[in-house]
Scaffold this active site. Structure first.
Site, short mmCIF file in Angstrom:
data_model
loop_
_atom_site.label_atom_id
_atom_site.label_comp_id
_atom_site.label_asym_id
_atom_site.label_seq_id
_atom_site.Cartn_x
_atom_site.Cartn_y
_atom_site.Cartn_z
N GLU A 89 -8.56 4.74 -2.00
CA GLU A 89 -7.42 5.40 -2.64
C GLU A 89 -7.93 6.53 -3.54
O GLU A 89 -8.96 6.39 -4.21
CB GLU A 89 -6.67 4.36 -3.46
N LYS A 161 2.41 6.22 -1.07
CA LYS A 161 2.39 4.86 -1.61
C LYS A 161 3.79 4.42 -2.04
O LYS A 161 4.45 5.07 -2.85
CB LYS A 161 1.43 4.82 -2.80
N CYS A 194 -3.28 0.07 -1.85
CA CYS A 194 -3.50 -0.74 -3.05
C CYS A 194 -2.32 -1.65 -3.40
O CYS A 194 -2.10 -2.66 -2.75
CB CYS A 194 -3.88 0.15 -4.23
#
Length: 631
Positions: A89, A161, A194
Site C-alpha cells: 500500500e 480503498k 489493508c
C-alpha cells in the site's frame, strides 16, 4: 420504406454484427466494475505460474526515489520468473500524511506518469504488477488511497480503498468504485487494500464476481493480514499480500507478506518484524506457485449456496443512533460441551449431557450459559439415517425441550441445544435457546444446509438475534452457516453481543489457522479453527462453538470460545482438544466499548452503498450497473 432508409437499416445491421464480432473476440474493452476496467487480449495461461510479493519499504515524501527503487525490485522479481508481482500500500510515497496539503506534491493521476513507468517494465517482462499509490482524480481534485494493475499491454485498471483506516481519512476520499474484477490471461484479478480485510464484504464482492486472485497491498500492524486466510477460504481464491516491515512516524508495520491458497494454506511468507527494533529495512521478495487448476474449488463452489435474500440487513447503517443495541456489559461464564454422541439414541445422549453439565457446574459455580453441538441428543444426521429422522423429530415443546428446561432450572443456567424440529409435515435442523427459568428465549432454523441436511430438512428463512435479561443479545448459527460470512455480518448489524454455534464439523469447511503465531500478542491455541475465529472477529461478538468428536466421520472437536481481539492482547481464545470428551469453559465481558476496534466502530465505518451486489441475485453485469447507480 424509402431506398435511403433501407440503406441506413442495412448499414446498421452490418455495424451491429461487426461490434458483436469484435466484442466477443476481445478487441473491444469491456467494463466489469468501473470505466477503467478492461479485458486483456491474449491466450489464457494454462500451466502453473510464479507470483512474487515484494516486502518493500518506501521512503516518506520521496516519490521519485521510491518509484525508481520499486521498479528495480519488480524487475528483479520478473527476472526470477514471476508472472505477477504485488507491492505494498502507498508504495510510491510512504503512508503517514497529516492532510491534503502534506501529500499534494506526491499524488499522481491513474493512469499517469507513475503507471507509465511500470507499464514499460510489465511489457518488457510480459508480466503483471499491482502496487499502491496516492491518486488524484483529474475531474474532482479528490485524492484516493488507490492501487493499480498493470499488464503486458499496459494499464489495466485501478481500485480505490473502500474501507479506510483513520490515517488516510485526513487526506483521502472514501473509495467509490466498489471492487472491480479484471479479466487477464492469468485469471480474474481483484484488489483490496489493508483495512478492507477487516470487513468481509470487500473480499466477498470480489468473490461473487469470480475472482481467482486477490492482490492485497497493505501497511499492516497485524489485524488485516491475520484476516487473509479466512478471506481466501471464504471466497475460494488465492491472495497475494505485500506488507512493509519498518516504522514510519511511530507506526510500525510487521512484514509477514504472504501468499495464501484458496483453501487458506500458507504458500509463502516473508519474515515478521513485530517491533521497531526488529525492523527489516531491506526489501524481501517471496515467491509461490499458483496452479490454475485450483481456480475451481469447493470453497468457490460454496458461493453458489449463498442466500442473498437473507442478507438485506447488510445494507443497513443505523449506528450510532441504534436503540436496539445493548448498553450494559454483562460478565458471562460460558461452557461448550464436546462429546462423542451415541448415534440416534436420545436416552444415552441425555445421560451423557447430564453428566457433562454436572461436571461443568461443579467446576464453575458461576456458569451462565452452556452450548451443545448440532442435533445434540441424536448425534449427526446423515442420509443413512434418513428413515429414522422423522421418528426422532419433535416439536419445539417436545421431549428435548422438557429435558433441557429441567437441566436449566436445576443448574440455574441458560442452554443452547440443537434438535430435529417437526412442524406439520416439515422438518428443520434447529437450535433452541432456553433461559435459566427453563423458558424458550429464542429458536433458530439452520439457513445454509449441507448435502446431508438437504436430504431431510427445510431451510430456515431468518437470521434472528434474541434479547436476554442476563446475557445481552445472542445470535445463533448452526454448522455450515458459519462458512458464509454474511450470516455473522447480519447478526452483527442486528447487534448480537454473543454468537452460539452448535456444530457437527469434520473438516468439510474451514481448517486450522496458519497465521504466524508471532502476529498475535495472545497466541491462538494450536487447533484454533479459521472459520469460527472469523465469525467472532468479523462480527465483533464473542463466539461459543460446541462440536462433536468421534463417530464414523471423525468429528474434529475444537469446541471453545473465540474472541474479539487476541492480536493486540485484549482477550484469549480457549479451544478444546480435537479428540477428547471435555467441557471447555471461559469468561468474558460482552461489551468492549473502549477498545480501538469493536462492534460499534465496525458498524459505523462499514461503507454499505457498495455492498449492494451482496444482497441481490443477478449477473455481475447487473450488479455493476446497480453499483454504478448507487455511486
Amino acid at each position: 420504406m424509402s431506398k435511403k432508409a433501407l440503406n441506413i437499416t442495412v448499414l446498421s445491421i452490418v455495424a451491429a454484427v461487426f461490434v458483436i464480432f469484435f466484442y466477443q473476440s476481445g478487441s473491444i474493452k469491456q467494463a466489469t466494475g468501473s470505466q477503467d476496467t478492461k479485458t486483456e487480449r491474449g491466450e489464457m495461461q494454462t500451466s502453473p505460474f510464479k507470483v512474487a510479493t515484494l516486502q518493500f519499504n518506501p521512503t516518506l515524501n520521496e516519490r521519485k526515489k521510491n518509484v525508481k527503487e520499486l521498479s528495480r525490485v519488480a524487475e528483479k522479481a520478473f527476472e526470477n520468473g514471476a508472472k505477477l508481482v504485488v507491492a505494498p500500500e502507498m508504495a510510491t510515497t510512504g503512508y503517514m500524511y497529516e492532510d491534503r496539503e502534506a501529500i499534494e506534491p506526491f499524488v499522481d493521476t491513474i493512469p499517469g506518469k507513475t503507471t507509465a513507468t511500470f507499464a514499460k517494465i510489465a511489457k518488457e517482462n510480459h508480466g503483471y504488477i499491482v502496487f499502491g499509490m496516492a491518486e488524484v482524480d483529474e475531474k474532482t481534485g479528490l485524492y484516493y488511497n488507490s492501487a493499480v494493475l498493470i499488464g503486458p499491454d499496459g494499464y489495466i485498471g485501478k481500485y480505490r480503498k473502500t474501507q479506510m483506516w483513520e490515517t488516510e481519512m485526513h487526506w483521502a476520499a472514501w473509495g467509490d468504485m466498489g471492487v472491480p474484477v479484471f479479466d487477464t490471461v492469468i485469471g480474474k484479478i481483484a484488489i483490496n487494500i489493508c483495512m478492507d480485510s477487516a470487513y468481509f464484504e470487500t473480499a466477498r464482492l470480489a468473490g461473487i464476481k469470480g475472482a481467482d486472485i486477490m492482490a492485497f497491498p497493505t501497511n499492516s500492524s497485524a489485524q488485516t493480514i491475520s484476516a487473509l486466510p479466512a478471506r481466501a477460504q471464504q471466497n475460494g481464491m488465492y491472495i497475494v499480500s505485500a506488507n512493509r516491515s519498518n516504522t514510519e512516524k511511530g507506526f510500525h508495520m510487521i512484514g509477514g507478506s504472504a501468499v495464501w491458497s484458496p483453501t487458506g494454506e500458507k504458500l509463502a511468507e516473508a519474515p515478521i518484524a513485530m517491533t521497531k527494533e526488529e525492523a527489516i529495512e531491506e526489501t524481501v521478495i517471496e515467491y509461490a506457485e499458483i496452479d490454475l487448476k485450483q481456480y475451481e474449488n469447493e470453497n468457490k463452489e460454496r458461493l453458489e449456496r449463498r442466500r442473498p435474500e437473507l442478507y438485506k440487513e447488510l445494507m443497513h447503517k443505523v449506528a450510532p443512533w441504534n436503540s436496539t443495541k445493548t448498553t450494559t456489559s454483562h460478565h458471562v461464564n460460558v461452557a461448550a460441551l464436546q462429546y462423542e454422541p451415541v448415534a440416534l439414541d436420545k436416552a444415552k445422549n441425555m445421560e451423557k449431557v447430564s453428566h457433562l453439565i454436572e461436571q461443568a457446574t461443579r467446576e464453575n459455580q458461576s456458569l451462565d450459559l452452556v452450548v451443545l453441538p448440532e442435533t445434540s441428543l441424536i448425534g449427526p444426521v446423515d442420509k443413512k439415517s434418513k428413515k429414522d429422522i422423522r421418528s426422532l423429530a419433535e416439536t419445539e415443546q417436545g421431549q428435548t425441550k422438557k429435558f433441557m428446561a429441567d437441566l436449566a432450572t436445576a443448574n440455574d443456567i441458560a442452554i443452547v441445544y440443537g434438535f430435529v424440529e417437526k412442524e406439520e409435515n416439515k422438518l428443520y435442523n434447529s437450535a433452541m435457546l432456553i433461559d435459566k427459568n427453563g423458558n424458550k428465549a429464542g429458536k433458530y432454523r439452520k439457513t445454509h444446509l449441507n448435502e446431508s441436511d438437504k436430504a431431510w430438512a427445510e431451510a430456515g428463512a431468518k437470521l434472528p438475534v434474541f434479547e436476554t435479561e442476563d446475557l445481552g443479545r445472542i445470535g445463533i448459527l448452526i454448522g455450515e452457516d458459519a462458512a458464509f460470512p454474511e450470516t455473522a455480518g447480519v447478526l452483527a448489524v442486528n447487534r448480537a453481543d454473543m454468537i452460539a454455534i452448535p456444530s457437527a464439523w469434520h473438516g468439510q469447511y474451514g481448517g486450522k489457522m496458519e497465521i504466524n503465531r508471532a502476529i498475535s500478542k495472545n497466541p491462538y491455541p494450536d487447533n484454533a479453527m479459521v472459520t469460527w475465529d472469523a465469525v467472532a472477529i468479523g462480527a465483533q461478538a464473542y463466539t461459543v462453538v460446541a462440536n462433536f468428536i468421534g463417530t464414523d466421520k471423525d468429528y474434529l472437536g475444537g469446541s471453545g470460545l473465540y474472541t474479539l481481539d487476541p492480536l493486540y492482547g485484549l482477550d484469549q481464545p480457549v479451544v478444546a482438544s480435537m479428540g477428547e470428551e471435555e467441557v471447555i469453559t471461559a469468561e468474558f465481558d460482552t461489551l468492549q466499548s473502549d477498545r480501538w476496534f469493536n462492534q460499534e466502530k465496525l458498524l459505523q465505518s462499514r461503507q454499505t452503498p457498495y455492498f449492494k451486489p451482496l444482497i441481490i441475485e443477478s449477473s455481475s453485469q447487473e450488479s455493476n450497473s446497480d453499483l454504478d447507480e448507487a455511486a
